[in-house]
Design a protein around this motif. Structure first.
Motif, mmCIF file in Angstrom:
data_model
loop_
_atom_site.group_PDB
_atom_site.id
_atom_site.type_symbol
_atom_site.label_atom_id
_atom_site.label_comp_id
_atom_site.label_asym_id
_atom_site.label_seq_id
_atom_site.Cartn_x
_atom_site.Cartn_y
_atom_site.Cartn_z
ATOM 1 N N CYS A 128 -7.838 -2.948 -2.909
ATOM 2 C CA CYS A 128 -7.403 -2.218 -1.725
ATOM 3 C C CYS A 128 -8.199 -0.924 -1.593
ATOM 4 O O CYS A 128 -8.010 0.004 -2.373
ATOM 5 C CB CYS A 128 -5.904 -1.934 -1.822
ATOM 6 N N HIS A 164 -3.623 -2.664 -8.115
ATOM 7 C CA HIS A 164 -3.594 -2.738 -6.655
ATOM 8 C C HIS A 164 -4.868 -2.138 -6.070
ATOM 9 O O HIS A 164 -5.412 -2.641 -5.088
ATOM 10 C CB HIS A 164 -2.368 -1.982 -6.139
ATOM 11 N N CYS A 209 0.843 -1.196 0.000
ATOM 12 C CA CYS A 209 0.000 0.000 0.000
ATOM 13 C C CYS A 209 0.881 1.250 0.000
ATOM 14 O O CYS A 209 0.638 2.191 -0.739
ATOM 15 C CB CYS A 209 -0.898 0.005 1.237
ATOM 16 N N CYS A 241 -6.194 2.490 -0.593
ATOM 17 C CA CYS A 241 -5.468 3.039 -1.737
ATOM 18 C C CYS A 241 -6.458 3.573 -2.774
ATOM 19 O O CYS A 241 -6.194 4.535 -3.467
ATOM 20 C CB CYS A 241 -4.565 1.977 -2.358
HETATM 21 ZN ZN LIG Z 1 -3.182 -0.634 -0.866
#
Ligand SMILES: [Zn+2]
Length: 93
Positions: free
Chosen positions: A46, A42, A16, A49
């Motif tokens: 997530c 990603h 992250c 993020c």
């Molecule tokens: Zn992340």
């Protein structure tokens, strides 16, 4: 005492921090399209993020509108704050 307790998924991911750092680099105009593509992958898994990526989306609008390479200090602060939050593990994600 249980020394063999199973680890939860709440552990902070170093990935992250990496993603946000790249995102921060984007604010400086040092992020390539290839890097951005990696970040998007990603973000799909997530949430923290993903929220930070929202800044990037907002940033693109600002840059596109003003046709400037410089980024508002306020926007950069928001991204920096997001990175700090990742360091403070234990938040109610
Ligand atoms: Zn992340």
């Amino acid at each position: 005492m249980n020394s063999g307790a199973p680890r939860s998924v709440d552990e902070p991911k170093s990935d992250c921090a990496e993603s946000l750092k790249e995102l921060y680099a984007f604010l400086d105009g040092e992020l390539t399209t290839e890097r951005r593509s990696h970040i998007r992958e990603h973000l799909e898994g997530c949430l923290p993020c993903y929220e930070a990526f929202d800044f990037e989306a907002e940033l693109r609008i600002v840059v596109s509108t003003r046709c400037r390479e410089e980024v508002p200090e306020a926007l950069r602060s928001r991204v920096a704050d997001a990175i700090r939050k990742l360091g403070e593990s234990g938040a109610d994600a």
